[in-house]
Scaffold this motif. Structure first.
Motif, PDB file in Angstrom:
ATOM      1  N   ILE A  28       0.719  -1.361  -0.055  1.00 47.78           N
ATOM      2  CA  ILE A  28      -0.018  -0.588  -0.053  1.00 47.78           C
ATOM      3  C   ILE A  28       1.316   1.095   0.072  1.00 47.78           C
ATOM      4  O   ILE A  28       1.337   2.020   1.172  1.00 47.78           O
ATOM      5  CB  ILE A  28      -0.912   0.178   1.057  1.00 47.78           C
ATOM      6  CG1 ILE A  28      -1.738  -1.212   1.304  1.00 47.78           C
ATOM      7  CG2 ILE A  28      -1.691   1.087   1.073  1.00 47.78           C
ATOM      8  CD1 ILE A  28      -2.562  -1.121   3.213  1.00 47.78           C
ATOM      9  N   PRO A  29       0.932   1.610  -1.349  1.00 50.70           N
ATOM     10  CA  PRO A  29       1.798   2.791  -1.071  1.00 50.70           C
ATOM     11  C   PRO A  29       0.951   4.381  -0.470  1.00 50.70           C
ATOM     12  O   PRO A  29       0.909   5.300  -1.563  1.00 50.70           O
ATOM     13  CB  PRO A  29       1.995   2.942  -2.653  1.00 50.70           C
ATOM     14  CG  PRO A  29       0.871   2.529  -3.349  1.00 50.70           C
ATOM     15  CD  PRO A  29       0.511   1.640  -1.747  1.00 50.70           C
ATOM     16  N   THR A  30       2.024   4.187   0.942  1.00 46.78           N
ATOM     17  CA  THR A  30       1.382   5.194   1.579  1.00 46.78           C
ATOM     18  C   THR A  30       2.461   6.874   1.211  1.00 46.78           C
ATOM     19  O   THR A  30       2.690   7.293   2.514  1.00 46.78           O
ATOM     20  CB  THR A  30       1.034   5.013   2.592  1.00 46.78           C
ATOM     21  OG1 THR A  30       2.290   4.075   3.177  1.00 46.78           O
ATOM     22  CG2 THR A  30      -0.252   4.076   2.850  1.00 46.78           C
ATOM     23  N   LEU A  31       2.529   7.103   0.331  1.00 46.09           N
ATOM     24  CA  LEU A  31       3.406   8.547   0.331  1.00 46.09           C
ATOM     25  C   LEU A  31       3.413   9.604   0.652  1.00 46.09           C
ATOM     26  O   LEU A  31       2.156   9.702   1.095  1.00 46.09           O
ATOM     27  CB  LEU A  31       4.192   8.165  -1.630  1.00 46.09           C
ATOM     28  CG  LEU A  31       4.946   7.290  -2.088  1.00 46.09           C
ATOM     29  CD1 LEU A  31       4.535   7.528  -3.273  1.00 46.09           C
ATOM     30  CD2 LEU A  31       6.208   7.387  -1.808  1.00 46.09           C
ATOM     31  N   ASN A  32       4.154   9.987   1.647  1.00 44.51           N
ATOM     32  CA  ASN A  32       3.793  10.983   2.021  1.00 44.51           C
ATOM     33  C   ASN A  32       5.308  11.930   1.781  1.00 44.51           C
ATOM     34  O   ASN A  32       6.500  11.367   2.217  1.00 44.51           O
ATOM     35  CB  ASN A  32       3.899  11.271   4.067  1.00 44.51           C
ATOM     36  CG  ASN A  32       3.492  12.934   4.011  1.00 44.51           C
ATOM     37  OD1 ASN A  32       3.080  13.493   3.783  1.00 44.51           O
ATOM     38  ND2 ASN A  32       3.844  12.487   5.653  1.00 44.51           N
ATOM     39  N   PRO A  33       5.201  13.120   1.037  1.00 44.21           N
ATOM     40  CA  PRO A  33       4.285  13.616   0.318  1.00 44.21           C
ATOM     41  C   PRO A  33       4.051  12.899  -0.867  1.00 44.21           C
ATOM     42  O   PRO A  33       4.508  12.234  -0.488  1.00 44.21           O
ATOM     43  CB  PRO A  33       4.844  15.284   0.332  1.00 44.21           C
ATOM     44  CG  PRO A  33       5.896  15.489   0.654  1.00 44.21           C
ATOM     45  CD  PRO A  33       6.479  14.117   1.302  1.00 44.21           C
ATOM     46  N   PRO A  34       2.370  12.997  -1.358  1.00 45.89           N
ATOM     47  CA  PRO A  34       1.266  14.355  -0.155  1.00 45.89           C
ATOM     48  C   PRO A  34       0.771  13.612   0.457  1.00 45.89           C
ATOM     49  O   PRO A  34      -0.533  14.290   1.548  1.00 45.89           O
ATOM     50  CB  PRO A  34       0.086  14.812  -1.588  1.00 45.89           C
ATOM     51  CG  PRO A  34       0.323  13.622  -2.748  1.00 45.89           C
ATOM     52  CD  PRO A  34       1.975  12.304  -2.230  1.00 45.89           C
ATOM     53  N   GLY A  35       0.510  12.662   0.882  1.00 44.67           N
ATOM     54  CA  GLY A  35      -0.324  11.234   1.815  1.00 44.67           C
ATOM     55  C   GLY A  35      -1.114  10.965   1.169  1.00 44.67           C
ATOM     56  O   GLY A  35      -2.509  10.271   1.068  1.00 44.67           O
TER      57      GLY A  35
END
Length: 424
Positions: free
Chosen positions: A26-33
């Protein structure tokens, strides 16, 4: 350690691997969220099957929260059959950008030679998975436990935690009347207890100039040259001064035992064009240049001293350099945080590490801040540490990984901690 609990955790090895892989994918990249809601829904389904009552909570109005990228968190609670303390495992679900240099799929969760690879494997989805396995195995072995177990998955730790733990603390989720012991499974190594972290001060500095034709720079004023003077002052004065300061905090690695500062970014002159732009740049003297600084400071320093040191250098340039003008904007500030070594959670986890691994723990402090700062300052809960699997130096690196055996050992430590605190 060979106990019914350790055996129950070992029996869940394949489940631990699968859970970690699913979280990484699950690619929960932050930023952007990205995908905060998706990972919370995944955790919600998993923990409900284990008898947890769950809440999905959006931190509306916090930095970065929007309808496109809402800041979602999950808090799950499982109550025992008798009154008692609450032990809370808090993990952030966001991960940083991928970056270059990967030889594994950053969101593949591939297993190789006893390691699980992927962005967030070490920091800190492996720790989240280990805490879930520990809690589920403990509940199976000790169904009549006292007190409460909580597991949270929270947003935005990588950008300050204001849409995650800070917001939850403001809502009372870390009130000492509700929660008594907090473990944050950050990757500080399985035989270490992290007592706290250094402070941080982030600011943007803009130097100002005057636009003119690039063939006649004497008719303008180059903001980039002014920024060069700022960087020269940092190199010749600030960096040597910081290198001379050392802390009694047990910060790791050794290089972080001193004050440090990173130049996060430099932007001057014309903005970069889109990758498909094939034209040439215009000929202009830049009238603005901006840098973002990331200053990490020691418990022996004060925030006011940190601010004033940088401001004094800038004011010195303003007094001595022709046409020099600047603007300083503070972006964020975090004070150092340290839990006492005699705190109950520290003593309990220390004994658990010795029980599981046959040696006493090392006590460390983190070079960077993590969500303990909010539990401490907002929640007023000092009985909090970071403990989890993973090697600190792998965080944010290409080919990030977490060791499967390390997760098993850490889960055993977490489970043993639950036994001590919730079964007497």
């Amino acid at each position: 350690m060979t106990t019914p609990l350790a055996s129950a955790i070992a029996a869940r090895r394949d489940d631990l691997i699968d859970l970690t892989q699913r979280l990484i994918r699950i690619p929960t990249l932050n930023p952007p969220g990205r995908d905060y809601r998706l990972i919370c829904e995944f955790l919600d389904a998993r923990l409900k099957k284990s008898g947890f009552e769950t809440e999905l909570l959006r931190a509306t109005g916090t930095p970065g929260d929007s309808d496109r990228y809402p800041r979602w968190n999950i808090v799950a609670r499982r109550s025992g059959r008798r009154p008692g303390d609450c032990v809370h495992f808090n993990s952030h679900t966001d991960v940083v950008e991928v970056g270059r240099g990967w030889t594994f799929d950053p969101f593949g969760g591939e297993v190789s030679q006893g390691r699980i690879y992927g962005r967030g494997a070490c920091d800190m989805k492996g720790g989240l998975a280990a805490s879930i396995i520990a809690a589920e195995a403990f509940i199976e072995v000790h169904p009549d436990f006292s007190g409460h177990i909580e597991i949270s998955g929270t947003a935005d730790e990588e950008s300050g935690g204001y849409g995650g733990v800070a917001w939850l603390a403001e809502q009372g989720y870390f009130d000492p009347a509700r929660v008594q012991h907090v473990l944050i499974p950050e990757p500080l190594n399985k035989d270490r207890i992290c007592l706290g972290h250094r402070g941080g001060w982030w600011a943007e500095i803009e130097t100002k100039g005057e636009i003119a034709h690039g063939s006649m720079p004497f008719l303008g004023d180059c903001a980039v040259r002014h920024m060069g003077a700022v960087l020269s002052e940092f190199e010749n004065k600030l960096f040597p001064a910081m290198a001379s300061r050392h802390t009694d905090m047990p910060v790791v690695p050794e290089g972080a035992r001193q004050s440090t500062m990173n130049i996060n970014s430099v932007h001057g002159g014309q903005p970069e064009q889109d990758p498909d732009f094939t034209g040439l740049p215009a000929h202009c003297v830049p009238d603005s240049c901006r840098i973002v600084i990331d200053r990490r400071f020691l418990v022996e320093e004060t925030l006011d001293q940190v601010r004033e040191e940088v401001t004094a250098l800038l004011e010195g340039l303003k007094a001595t350099r022709a046409k020099f003008d600047y603007e300083l904007t503070e972006l964020n500030a975090v004070l150092p945080s340290m839990t006492d070594r005699d705190a109950p959670v520290v003593q309990t986890v220390a004994q658990a590490i010795e029980d599981v691994m046959g040696r006493p723990p090392e006590y460390v402090a983190s070079p960077g801040t993590y969500d303990q700062k909010h539990i401490d300052r907002i929640g007023r809960l000092r009985n909090c540490i970071a403990y989890g699997p993973g090697i600190l130096e792998l965080a944010h690196k290409p080919d990030e990984w977490v060791g499967i055996d390390d997760m098993i050992d850490s889960a055993c430590v977490m489970g043993r901690t639950l036994e001590t605190l919730l079964t007497g």
